[in-house]
Design an enzyme around this catalytic site. Structure first.
Site, PDB file in Angstrom:
ATOM      1  N   GLU A  64      -1.310  -0.289  -9.035  1.00 10.08           N
ATOM      2  CA  GLU A  64      -2.766  -0.416  -9.009  1.00 10.08           C
ATOM      3  C   GLU A  64      -3.421   0.914  -8.665  1.00 10.08           C
ATOM      4  O   GLU A  64      -3.099   1.517  -7.644  1.00 10.08           O
ATOM      5  CB  GLU A  64      -3.145  -1.486  -7.974  1.00 10.08           C
ATOM      6  CG  GLU A  64      -4.609  -1.808  -7.884  1.00 10.08           C
ATOM      7  CD  GLU A  64      -4.879  -2.965  -6.927  1.00 10.08           C
ATOM      8  OE1 GLU A  64      -5.951  -2.952  -6.294  1.00 10.08           O
ATOM      9  OE2 GLU A  64      -4.009  -3.864  -6.798  1.00 10.08           O
TER      10      GLU A  64
ATOM     11  N   ASP B  68      -8.453  -0.838 -10.605  1.00  7.16           N
ATOM     12  CA  ASP B  68      -9.277  -1.528  -9.608  1.00  7.16           C
ATOM     13  C   ASP B  68     -10.590  -0.777  -9.423  1.00  7.16           C
ATOM     14  O   ASP B  68     -11.621  -1.152  -9.966  1.00  7.16           O
ATOM     15  CB  ASP B  68      -8.516  -1.630  -8.286  1.00  7.16           C
ATOM     16  CG  ASP B  68      -9.349  -2.256  -7.170  1.00  7.16           C
ATOM     17  OD1 ASP B  68     -10.441  -2.792  -7.453  1.00  7.16           O
ATOM     18  OD2 ASP B  68      -8.926  -2.214  -6.002  1.00  7.16           O
TER      19      ASP B  68
ATOM     20  N   LYS C 195       0.838  -1.195   0.000  1.00  8.32           N
ATOM     21  CA  LYS C 195       0.000   0.000   0.000  1.00  8.32           C
ATOM     22  C   LYS C 195       0.874   1.245   0.000  1.00  8.32           C
ATOM     23  O   LYS C 195       1.836   1.351   0.775  1.00  8.32           O
ATOM     24  CB  LYS C 195      -0.914   0.006   1.221  1.00  8.32           C
ATOM     25  CG  LYS C 195      -2.011  -1.045   1.176  1.00  8.32           C
ATOM     26  CD  LYS C 195      -3.052  -0.724   0.125  1.00  8.32           C
ATOM     27  CE  LYS C 195      -4.188  -1.735   0.150  1.00  8.32           C
ATOM     28  NZ  LYS C 195      -5.237  -1.428  -0.838  1.00  8.32           N
TER      29      LYS C 195
ATOM     30  N   LYS D 131     -12.781  -8.064  -8.155  1.00 10.71           N
ATOM     31  CA  LYS D 131     -13.188  -8.543  -6.840  1.00 10.71           C
ATOM     32  C   LYS D 131     -14.625  -9.034  -6.950  1.00 10.71           C
ATOM     33  O   LYS D 131     -15.485  -8.335  -7.479  1.00 10.71           O
ATOM     34  CB  LYS D 131     -13.067  -7.425  -5.807  1.00 10.71           C
ATOM     35  CG  LYS D 131     -11.635  -6.912  -5.669  1.00 10.71           C
ATOM     36  CD  LYS D 131     -11.522  -5.754  -4.700  1.00 10.71           C
ATOM     37  CE  LYS D 131     -10.070  -5.279  -4.607  1.00 10.71           C
ATOM     38  NZ  LYS D 131      -9.899  -4.132  -3.685  1.00 10.71           N
TER      39      LYS D 131
ATOM     40  N   ASP E  55      -0.232  -0.387  -4.568  1.00  9.95           N
ATOM     41  CA  ASP E  55      -1.638  -0.010  -4.668  1.00  9.95           C
ATOM     42  C   ASP E  55      -1.817   1.350  -4.007  1.00  9.95           C
ATOM     43  O   ASP E  55      -1.617   1.506  -2.802  1.00  9.95           O
ATOM     44  CB  ASP E  55      -2.506  -1.058  -3.971  1.00  9.95           C
ATOM     45  CG  ASP E  55      -3.997  -0.761  -4.093  1.00  9.95           C
ATOM     46  OD1 ASP E  55      -4.357   0.196  -4.803  1.00  9.95           O
ATOM     47  OD2 ASP E  55      -4.792  -1.499  -3.474  1.00  9.95           O
TER      48      ASP E  55
END
Length: 336
Positions: A171, A199, A115, A223, A145
């Protein structure tokens, strides 16, 4: 006798309410700004389903999460093409000195998602965190991400700097599809070898295929719950025509089971999946949680344990909040 259904193949509300369990699971580290993950679990004739849209999501968006839970518990999953799913470790926005401890919970892995762009952290913090991951795992694939946390100039500058550790992809570096396309274009023009993954621009868009048409990404992150189930996610991947990474929405093992079903059903699986996030919980709702072993999770069914459901039951106030949400979303999902 078949389970009676209301429109759109959704079980009656009374059946869902009778099977509902609301849990609050403590996190090992702060993730998405939370230290407790709440979710509503449903038990259907074919297994368990998870309804866990984050509290800030509106009911319309949350309705896709309920559709995914119903698929898991009442419809079942498509036939799998593989039985072992490679997964990455996930490193939240922790200080660099905490990276080894976080990685240790995942065992051996070949890929790590880190992250970055977290509020309250600097690019120096992100660079130090990535350097610590690279030091611990010299040969692992590293992806970052940003959850749309940068603007275009900042993203280009940051990824140019962070590319030094060898990034597999970045991401959602910026929030918008047009911004993704611009970041991707600028990086390619500069010869910076960082692929762009979308995403939020897939799962939160009313048209999840627009990112592919805009040439805004090299791959997409999918997802199950936010897209409305395994079958719907498979359709989106097929129509997008881009490589896909299956990821978790910070699910319990019940939600991870659905993610594994998607990863097992994709014709191609070129990247390790972000389905190892149960390791970020202090406890799961299963006595045999779906966690990685030697960099992969074997495809299998999972059940919620009655003792753990009781131990981690949410407060009466939070249970009432979730049941009220379930009622509202059920109304939306079953509207003619």
């Amino acid at each position: 006798m078949p389970t009676p259904t209301v429109p759109n193949g959704v079980p009656p509300l009374e059946e869902l309410l009778a099977s509902a369990h609301v849990v609050s699971l403590p996190m090992r580290v702060k993730f998405r700004g939370i230290m407790e993950r709440e979710a509503l679990l449903l038990h259907g004739p074919l297994g368990w389903g998870e309804f866990g849209p984050f509290p800030e999501y509106a009911d319309g968006e949350a309705s896709r999460w309920l559709a995914a839970a119903v698929e898991a518990g009442w419809q079942g999953f498509p036939p799998p093409l593989r039985s072992s799913i490679p997964v990455n470790a996930t490193v939240p926005a922790v200080s660099a000195d905490r990276v080894p401890d976080v990685l240790a919970r995942f065992g051996r892995v070949d890929a790590v998602k880190v992250k970055v762009a977290e509020r309250g952290h600097t690019l120096d913090d992100d660079a130090a965190r990535l350097a610590a991951v690279r030091s611990a795992l010299p040969d692992a694939a590293i992806r970052v991400d940003a959850n749309g946390g940068w603007d275009v100039p900042t993203a280009v500058s940051a990824l140019t700097r962070l590319a030094g550790v060898g990034l597999e992809y970045a991401e959602q570096p910026v929030p918008t599809i047009d911004g993704l396309a611009e970041v991707r274009s600028r990086l390619r023009a500069a010869g910076t070898p960082v692929l762009i993954a979308a995403d939020e621009s897939v799962r939160k868009e009313s048209d999840p295929l627009r990112v592919a048409r805009a040439g805004a990404a090299d791959l997409i992150v999918v997802k199950v719950a936010p897209l409305g189930g395994v079958r719907r996610a498979l359709e989106i991947v097929a129509q997008a025509g881009l490589p896909a990474v299956v990821s978790s929405a910070l699910d319990t093992s019940v939600g991870i089971r659905a993610g594994l079903a998607l990863a097992a059903s994709l014709p191609e699986l070129p990247y390790a999946c972000g389905l190892g996030t149960v390791s970020l919980f202090e406890s799961d709702i299963s006595t045999d949680p779906l966690v990685a072993d030697d960099g992969a999770i074997l495809l299998r069914d999972v059940s919620a344990d009655a003792g753990l459901l009781s131990q981690f039951a949410a407060s009466p106030e939070r249970r009432d909040w979730w049941l009220a949400r379930l009622r509202r979303v059920h109304t939306l999902l079953t509207a003619p």
